[in-house]
Design a protein around this motif. Structure first.
Motif, PDB file in Angstrom:
ATOM      1  N   GLU A 118      15.548   2.385 -10.746  1.00 37.89           N
ATOM      2  CA  GLU A 118      16.265   1.601  -9.750  1.00 37.89           C
ATOM      3  C   GLU A 118      17.658   2.149  -9.451  1.00 37.89           C
ATOM      4  O   GLU A 118      18.608   1.412  -9.189  1.00 37.89           O
ATOM      5  N   GLU A 119      17.783   3.487  -9.531  1.00 42.54           N
ATOM      6  CA  GLU A 119      19.005   4.159  -9.103  1.00 42.54           C
ATOM      7  C   GLU A 119      18.773   4.640  -7.668  1.00 42.54           C
ATOM      8  O   GLU A 119      18.565   5.827  -7.399  1.00 42.54           O
ATOM      9  N   MET A 120      18.782   3.711  -6.719  1.00 45.96           N
ATOM     10  CA  MET A 120      18.363   4.002  -5.360  1.00 45.96           C
ATOM     11  C   MET A 120      19.306   4.956  -4.631  1.00 45.96           C
ATOM     12  O   MET A 120      18.884   5.736  -3.780  1.00 45.96           O
ATOM     13  N   SER A 121      20.573   4.921  -4.968  1.00 48.50           N
ATOM     14  CA  SER A 121      21.523   5.810  -4.322  1.00 48.50           C
ATOM     15  C   SER A 121      21.207   7.264  -4.649  1.00 48.50           C
ATOM     16  O   SER A 121      21.249   8.141  -3.771  1.00 48.50           O
ATOM     17  N   ILE A 122      20.870   7.529  -5.916  1.00 45.49           N
ATOM     18  CA  ILE A 122      20.526   8.894  -6.320  1.00 45.49           C
ATOM     19  C   ILE A 122      19.202   9.308  -5.682  1.00 45.49           C
ATOM     20  O   ILE A 122      19.052  10.431  -5.183  1.00 45.49           O
ATOM     21  N   ALA A 123      18.226   8.403  -5.683  1.00 44.29           N
ATOM     22  CA  ALA A 123      16.936   8.711  -5.066  1.00 44.29           C
ATOM     23  C   ALA A 123      17.119   9.038  -3.581  1.00 44.29           C
ATOM     24  O   ALA A 123      16.519   9.997  -3.061  1.00 44.29           O
ATOM     25  N   PHE A 124      17.962   8.282  -2.878  1.00 49.08           N
ATOM     26  CA  PHE A 124      18.216   8.524  -1.456  1.00 49.08           C
ATOM     27  C   PHE A 124      18.793   9.919  -1.243  1.00 49.08           C
ATOM     28  O   PHE A 124      18.364  10.670  -0.351  1.00 49.08           O
ATOM     29  N   ASN A 125      19.788  10.301  -2.070  1.00 49.40           N
ATOM     30  CA  ASN A 125      20.410  11.615  -1.932  1.00 49.40           C
ATOM     31  C   ASN A 125      19.404  12.737  -2.161  1.00 49.40           C
ATOM     32  O   ASN A 125      19.456  13.780  -1.501  1.00 49.40           O
ATOM     33  N   CYS A 126      18.519  12.515  -3.146  1.00 50.94           N
ATOM     34  CA  CYS A 126      17.485  13.524  -3.412  1.00 50.94           C
ATOM     35  C   CYS A 126      16.583  13.707  -2.195  1.00 50.94           C
ATOM     36  O   CYS A 126      16.335  14.834  -1.748  1.00 50.94           O
ATOM     37  N   TYR A 127      16.077  12.608  -1.666  1.00 50.80           N
ATOM     38  CA  TYR A 127      15.175  12.686  -0.525  1.00 50.80           C
ATOM     39  C   TYR A 127      15.891  13.256   0.699  1.00 50.80           C
ATOM     40  O   TYR A 127      15.300  14.001   1.499  1.00 50.80           O
ATOM     41  N   TYR A 128      17.170  12.928   0.824  1.00 50.13           N
ATOM     42  CA  TYR A 128      17.934  13.448   1.962  1.00 50.13           C
ATOM     43  C   TYR A 128      18.065  14.969   1.872  1.00 50.13           C
ATOM     44  O   TYR A 128      17.892  15.688   2.859  1.00 50.13           O
ATOM     45  N   CYS A 129      18.377  15.467   0.656  1.00 54.61           N
ATOM     46  CA  CYS A 129      18.486  16.910   0.473  1.00 54.61           C
ATOM     47  C   CYS A 129      17.138  17.598   0.690  1.00 54.61           C
ATOM     48  O   CYS A 129      17.082  18.750   1.140  1.00 54.61           O
ATOM     49  N   LEU A 130      16.067  16.904   0.353  1.00 58.19           N
ATOM     50  CA  LEU A 130      14.729  17.465   0.509  1.00 58.19           C
ATOM     51  C   LEU A 130      14.225  17.370   1.947  1.00 58.19           C
ATOM     52  O   LEU A 130      13.169  17.913   2.280  1.00 58.19           O
ATOM     53  N   GLY A 131      14.929  16.651   2.788  1.00 58.32           N
ATOM     54  CA  GLY A 131      14.499  16.448   4.158  1.00 58.32           C
ATOM     55  C   GLY A 131      13.416  15.410   4.299  1.00 58.32           C
ATOM     56  O   GLY A 131      12.772  15.300   5.351  1.00 58.32           O
ATOM     57  N   GLU A 132      13.209  14.591   3.248  1.00 57.47           N
ATOM     58  CA  GLU A 132      12.180  13.542   3.276  1.00 57.47           C
ATOM     59  C   GLU A 132      12.783  12.287   3.900  1.00 57.47           C
ATOM     60  O   GLU A 132      13.084  11.302   3.224  1.00 57.47           O
ATOM     61  N   MET A 133      12.937  12.318   5.249  1.00 54.77           N
ATOM     62  CA  MET A 133      13.617  11.216   5.930  1.00 54.77           C
ATOM     63  C   MET A 133      12.801   9.930   5.910  1.00 54.77           C
ATOM     64  O   MET A 133      13.363   8.831   5.890  1.00 54.77           O
ATOM     65  N   ALA A 134      11.476  10.069   5.888  1.00 50.86           N
ATOM     66  CA  ALA A 134      10.634   8.868   5.813  1.00 50.86           C
ATOM     67  C   ALA A 134      10.868   8.140   4.496  1.00 50.86           C
ATOM     68  O   ALA A 134      10.928   6.899   4.452  1.00 50.86           O
ATOM     69  N   GLU A 135      11.013   8.904   3.410  1.00 45.66           N
ATOM     70  CA  GLU A 135      11.285   8.285   2.105  1.00 45.66           C
ATOM     71  C   GLU A 135      12.669   7.650   2.088  1.00 45.66           C
ATOM     72  O   GLU A 135      12.865   6.589   1.496  1.00 45.66           O
ATOM     73  N   CYS A 136      13.622   8.327   2.717  1.00 42.88           N
ATOM     74  CA  CYS A 136      14.973   7.743   2.809  1.00 42.88           C
ATOM     75  C   CYS A 136      14.918   6.401   3.548  1.00 42.88           C
ATOM     76  O   CYS A 136      15.572   5.425   3.154  1.00 42.88           O
ATOM     77  N   LEU A 137      14.112   6.372   4.626  1.00 39.41           N
ATOM     78  CA  LEU A 137      13.977   5.152   5.400  1.00 39.41           C
ATOM     79  C   LEU A 137      13.351   4.033   4.576  1.00 39.41           C
ATOM     80  O   LEU A 137      13.782   2.872   4.622  1.00 39.41           O
ATOM     81  N   LYS A 138      12.345   4.374   3.781  1.00 41.78           N
ATOM     82  CA  LYS A 138      11.702   3.370   2.921  1.00 41.78           C
ATOM     83  C   LYS A 138      12.701   2.782   1.916  1.00 41.78           C
ATOM     84  O   LYS A 138      12.724   1.575   1.673  1.00 41.78           O
ATOM     85  N   LEU A 139      13.514   3.678   1.322  1.00 43.51           N
ATOM     86  CA  LEU A 139      14.489   3.201   0.334  1.00 43.51           C
ATOM     87  C   LEU A 139      15.479   2.241   0.961  1.00 43.51           C
ATOM     88  O   LEU A 139      15.823   1.206   0.370  1.00 43.51           O
ATOM     89  N   LEU A 140      15.977   2.568   2.143  1.00 42.28           N
ATOM     90  CA  LEU A 140      16.942   1.686   2.801  1.00 42.28           C
ATOM     91  C   LEU A 140      16.325   0.334   3.116  1.00 42.28           C
ATOM     92  O   LEU A 140      16.964  -0.717   2.953  1.00 42.28           O
ATOM     93  N   CYS A 141      15.068   0.346   3.543  1.00 43.33           N
ATOM     94  CA  CYS A 141      14.401  -0.924   3.840  1.00 43.33           C
ATOM     95  C   CYS A 141      14.118  -1.704   2.560  1.00 43.33           C
ATOM     96  O   CYS A 141      14.204  -2.934   2.536  1.00 43.33           O
ATOM     97  N   PHE A 142      13.751  -0.993   1.527  1.00 36.48           N
ATOM     98  CA  PHE A 142      13.499  -1.646   0.238  1.00 36.48           C
ATOM     99  C   PHE A 142      14.752  -2.378  -0.256  1.00 36.48           C
ATOM    100  O   PHE A 142      14.679  -3.467  -0.811  1.00 36.48           O
ATOM    101  N   GLU A 143      15.911  -1.778  -0.025  1.00 34.75           N
ATOM    102  CA  GLU A 143      17.184  -2.384  -0.434  1.00 34.75           C
ATOM    103  C   GLU A 143      17.707  -3.373   0.602  1.00 34.75           C
ATOM    104  O   GLU A 143      18.823  -3.870   0.476  1.00 34.75           O
ATOM    105  N   LYS A 144      16.881  -3.607   1.656  1.00 30.46           N
ATOM    106  CA  LYS A 144      17.238  -4.537   2.734  1.00 30.46           C
ATOM    107  C   LYS A 144      18.517  -4.119   3.447  1.00 30.46           C
ATOM    108  O   LYS A 144      19.298  -4.941   3.920  1.00 30.46           O
ATOM    109  N   ARG A 145      18.691  -2.819   3.545  1.00 34.21           N
ATOM    110  CA  ARG A 145      19.832  -2.275   4.286  1.00 34.21           C
ATOM    111  C   ARG A 145      19.284  -1.814   5.648  1.00 34.21           C
ATOM    112  O   ARG A 145      19.194  -0.627   5.953  1.00 34.21           O
ATOM    113  N   PHE A 146      18.878  -2.812   6.442  1.00 33.13           N
ATOM    114  CA  PHE A 146      18.151  -2.531   7.680  1.00 33.13           C
ATOM    115  C   PHE A 146      19.044  -1.905   8.751  1.00 33.13           C
ATOM    116  O   PHE A 146      18.564  -1.133   9.592  1.00 33.13           O
ATOM    117  N   ALA A 147      20.303  -2.201   8.743  1.00 39.43           N
ATOM    118  CA  ALA A 147      21.206  -1.606   9.730  1.00 39.43           C
ATOM    119  C   ALA A 147      21.283  -0.100   9.528  1.00 39.43           C
ATOM    120  O   ALA A 147      21.132   0.681  10.482  1.00 39.43           O
TER     121      ALA A 147
END
Length: 969
Positions: A732-761
């Motif tokens: 549940e270290e979502m900030s680190i997971a987001f950075n990893c996916y962002y560096c990997l270019g996995e934007m769909a995964e980044c989007l899932k993480l933001l929605c999972f954290e209810k950061r819809f904006a």
């Protein structure tokens, strides 16, 4: 017999109203005090603070006593009630009416579950607490108030009573009538006390006739009458340690009498009013006295026990004038447990004619000197026969045979005796403050000490220290000078030089000799700022007690080792090499021991002398549990390699390996110990040194996800980042997971993480930038989230103000173009970054700065997304290997070098061909190549999205709940 030279010190006084009774705790520094006001307090004798207060009664409490084995206090008050409290919790455990009149005294049986109470109703009552404080006996026979009762310490079925009918009676708990009645006082008797020593059937009592009487109760006769008080005597007791009788009176004085010759030693008047009570404990020289105006706490003499041990383990001690002995050699190894009180086989040896303040064995152990106040007597150690005696202020033994010295303070002279005859009378040219024995005769003044030879009394050396004690080693090579300034010095003594110089005869003709003696006789070695309580040399090792920390220590050279922290103040008796133990005694003469193996001392001595060959030979004989302490000793001397070889402590081994730069060994120790602190140290060190394999391994061991993110991104490790992203999600270290996916270019995964954290904006903004096809879905989630709080008008207005690309395409310029480009990126798979190093930036700089929308709008048919070149440096390949497998094949590196070079050349050629073919492909060909994979992905997405057209968050239970609730709304 001479009078006692008592050193009486007033420790403190506490002012309070009419202290009727005091009772000292035998184990804790606590004093129980009963007050006329009806309160009982517990006073801390160390800091004079009131620890606890018991509001017992509105009437005076004349007596309260400890029941230590039950953690109770028992109190008797003037309304005739007895109350029992738990002195830890202050809970009242019992209250009952014991007498119809004042309770004058309470006495607790030392072993039986009995409490005696006496009263103005003329009775004595016995209470059994094991039977619910049942009345176990009533004793009647006195014709007036019964003022005090006291249990017989030698026969605990007997007790004595004192009454205002002028009589002292002795009772047995099995009989209702008194066994013995003692008559002699002419007025009422206020107090009574038993003699605690052996053989003498004595009682002592104090009376309103101003006298103190010592009774032989077996013969029913008065042994002696002590007179001198000018009013009623309320307190009498035998001191438990010293040969003293203490009495207190309503005249305000406390008188101290010699218990053998009955002479008055001291009369103390502290201006505190009438004296009512006095208390002391076994083994202590301190007494507490209760007065009308408060409490006075006194120290009589010192608490160093009169005990001595010879080199063979024979111990002799004195209790009052009775001498006892035991042999520590006879104790089995199973009984010798560090710090445990030893069960000794004690036998009576005899008696001393003087009260012993100090006992000392002669160096050969055949004789024992007993030093009293102004007298000394020498006895044979085995038969305890008087060998010699005389008057002296101090007595010391020489290190040889039957030679000793005495100091006569009256004449300010030192006399030396050899073979029991006076050999020399010596008067130094300064005022003598004390003498010390050993290899040389030490005589001290106020500010220095002079050492003289025993034979001719010639000065060897003057040393300018205020010596409190002098301790010689057995081989006479070292001496310890203990000072009053909490410092002790270790000096070496050149015995051969002194013998050579003394043989010349005329010291003035020898070079390096002046009026202060021989300059090179002593050489200062070490200085320690430690207050010590006694010491003992064992070879080149000095064993001592640190009185500041109350710990047993030893020093070899400048190194100090702590053996144990002692549970109470103790004193060194001696060392037995066959037992490998140092023996200690406390003020109650309880003996205990601690292990200090001789082979450990010999090993450390050899190391200090740099005799490493001998040290190596001794090492195998040292027990395994001692190796850790020896290792630390070696480390303190800077012998790190030697310390590392023998240490058994994993933490210590790890630290030493790091000090020596042995990283592989440190890593091995960390693997075995699996210690987080070790891996943290390795992680920091490896990162600083650029050892990325070890850094990554260490960070994974302690789950340093932030550190891993930094290192893996720096190393462009795609596999590592994928693993890190997965672990970060699980933890549940979502900030680190987001950075990893962002560096990997996995934007769909980044989007899932933001929605999972209810950061819809943020999800909507991310989708607008990188995945425009998902903008509608994330926008819907954002609006639904804002609408949930129906009462919040602000959120409601924000939700209504949000525009979607479908409804308001005019607000989203080039949105359709971005959808087409997204589609092309998905087909060429270029939306996933290859995680390049920063050094690769110049090669892809042009791609990063392209304006894709503008290019597409200008020439859509020729629009191409070029794939980035792959970096093929051998160094990076090694760095990006999985750290778990990085050590495999290390030994075959040289054999595989040529093969790797060939593979490298082939890969470069293939890459060139691939790049050239990619450049020739147009958009239609790229679509054909990726058609199959796109269809597969679409089929999988259709299966997953059967029930909804939103983004698939099926693996995220929290978000599923959110979506379901939105549907219900």
């Amino acid at each position: 017999m001479k009078s006692l030279q008592l050193d009486i010190k007033k420790k403190f006084s506490v002012y309070c109203t009419r202290v009727k009774c005091v009772d000292m705790h035998s184990k804790e520094p606590w004093l129980l005090a009963s007050l006329y006001s009806g309160k009982v307090i517990i006073l801390n004798l160390n800091n004079q603070e009131v620890l606890k207060t018991f509001n017992v009664s509105t009437r005076p409490v004349r007596s309260s006593k400890w029941v230590e084995r039950k953690k109770w206090i028992v109190c008797g008050s003037d309304e005739g009630a007895i109350r029992v409290y738990n002195y830890n919790t202050q809970e009242k455990l019992k209250q009952f009416e014991a007498h119809p009149d004042f309770i004058r005294c309470i006495s607790v049986n030392p072993t039986l579950p009995y409490v005696l109470s006496c009263s103005d109703d003329l009775t004595i009552k016995l209470w059994d607490w094991e039977k619910g404080w049942k009345l176990a006996g009533v004793f009647e026979g006195h014709n007036s108030f019964v003022m005090q009762v006291a249990w017989n310490p030698k026969d605990q079925s007997q007790f004595a009573s004192a009454s205002l009918d002028d009589e002292v009676k002795i009772w047995s708990i099995g009989s209702k009538e008194a066994r013995i009645t003692l008559n002699g006082h002419t007025q009422g008797v206020n107090c009574v006390e038993w003699y605690k020593g052996k053989e003498k059937p004595f009682l002592i009592s104090g009376s309103d006739d101003f006298s103190v009487r010592l009774w032989d109760y077996q013969n029913k006769s008065t042994v002696h009458t002590l007179t001198g008080h000018e009013s009623n005597v309320n307190v009498v007791f035998f001191h438990p340690t010293l040969p003293l009788i203490v009495s207190g009176s309503e005249d305000g004085t406390v008188k101290i009498w010699h218990a053998i010759n009955f002479k008055l030693e001291k009369s103390l008047d502290y201006g505190m009013g009438r004296c009512w009570s006095c208390s002391s404990t076994k083994g202590s020289t301190k007494i507490a006295i209760g007065f009308d105006k408060g409490i006075v706490y006194l120290k009589l003499g010192n608490e160093v026990p009169s005990i001595s041990m010879d080199q063979n383990g024979k111990v002799i001690w004195a209790k009052h004038n009775e001498v006892q002995t035991t042999n520590l050699k006879q104790i089995s190894e199973e009984e010798l447990i560090d710090g445990e009180k030893l069960s000794l086989n004690i036998r009576d040896l005899g008696q001393t004619e003087i009260f012993p303040k100090k006992l000392t064995h002669s160096p050969n152990g055949r004789f024992v000197s007993v030093i009293g106040d102004g007298d000394y007597t020498i006895y044979t150690a085995l038969a305890w026969r008087n060998k010699n005696f005389g008057s002296a202020t101090q007595f010391v033994w020489s290190s040889e045979g039957n030679t000793y010295a005495i100091f006569d303070a009256l004449n300010d002279t030192v006399k030396i005796f050899e073979n029991w005859k006076e050999h020399t009378t010596f008067e130094p040219p300064f005022r003598i403050k004390g003498i010390f024995g050993g290899a040389l005769l030490g005589i001290k003044s106020d500010s220095f000490i002079c050492f003289y030879d025993w034979d001719k009394c010639k000065i060897i050396r003057r040393i300018d220290v205020n010596a409190k004690n002098v301790i010689w080693s057995d081989n006479e090579q070292y001496v310890t000078l203990v000072t009053d300034e909490n410092v002790f010095y270790v000096l070496s003594y050149d015995q051969e030089l002194i013998h050579a110089v003394l043989e010349v005869g005329n010291l003035g003709q020898i070079e390096g000799v002046d009026e202060d003696g021989i300059e090179s006789a002593f050489e200062p070695l070490y200085e320690f700022n430690i207050p010590i309580r006694g010491g003992k040399w064992v070879g080149d090792c000095f064993i001592f007690i640190n009185s500041r920390t109350n710990s047993l220590c030893y020093s070899i050279g400048e190194t100090i080792e702590t053996v144990a922290h002692l549970p109470r103040p103790m004193y060194i008796l001696g060392y037995l090499a066959k037992k490998n133990r140092i023996f200690l005694a406390d003020k109650t003469l309880a003996v205990s021991s601690y292990s200090i193996p001789l082979n450990v001392i010999e090993y450390q001595t050899a190391i200090l002398r740099k005799d490493y060959e001998i040290a190596e030979k001794i090492l195998p004989s040292i027990s395994h549990d001692r190796l850790a302490s020896i290792s630390r000793f070696l480390e303190s001397l800077g012998l790190i390699e030697m310390s590392l070889k023998i240490t058994t402590d994993p933490t210590h081994k790890f630290e030493l390996a790091l000090k020596l730069g042995k990283i592989q060994l440190a890593e091995k120790v960390a693997d075995e110990a699996d210690n987080d602190l070790m891996w943290k140290r390795l992680s920091d060190m490896a990162t600083n040194n650029g050892n990325w394999r070890l850094a990554i391994k260490s960070m994974w061991k302690i789950y340093d996800l932030n550190g891993l993110l930094l290192v893996l991104t720096c190393l462009s490790d795609r596999d590592g980042l994928e693993k890190l992203a997965k672990v970060a999600k699980e933890r549940e270290e979502m900030s680190i997971a987001f950075n990893c996916y962002y560096c990997l270019g996995e934007m769909a995964e980044c989007l899932k993480l933001l929605c999972f954290e209810k950061r819809f904006a943020e999800a909507t903004l991310l989708a607008r930038t990188y995945i425009p096809s998902k903008v509608e879905e994330t926008l819907q989630l954002w609006q639904n989230d804002l609408k949930k709080d129906s009462k919040n008008e602000v959120k409601k207005k924000i939700s209504e103000s949000l525009a979607s690309p479908k409804e308001y395409p005019n607000l989203f310029p080039n949105f359709e173009t971005s959808l087409k480009i997204e589609n092309l990126l998905n087909k060429t798979n270029n939306n996933k970054s290859k995680v390049k190093k920063s050094t690769y930036y110049p090669k892809i700089q042009n791609n990063l700065s392209r304006n894709l929308i503008q290019e597409f709008q200008e020439n859509p048919e020729q629009f191409v997304i070029e794939e980035e070149e792959e970096e093929e440096e051998e160094e990076e390949k090694v760095l990006l290997m999985d750290f778990n497998n990085s050590e495999k094949g290390k030994g075959n590196e040289k054999e595989n070098e040529t093969e790797k070079e060939k593979e490298k050349e082939k890969e470069k050629e293939n890459e060139k061909e691939k790049n050239s073919s990619i450049q020739q492909l147009d958009l239609a060909e790229l679509e054909k190549q990726s058609e199959k994979t796109i269809k597969k992905e679409e089929e999988e997405e259709e299966i997953k999205d059967k029930e909804e057209d939103m983004i698939d968050f099926s693996n995220d239970p929290k978000l599923n709940e959110n979506i379901i609730s939105q549907k219900n709304d």
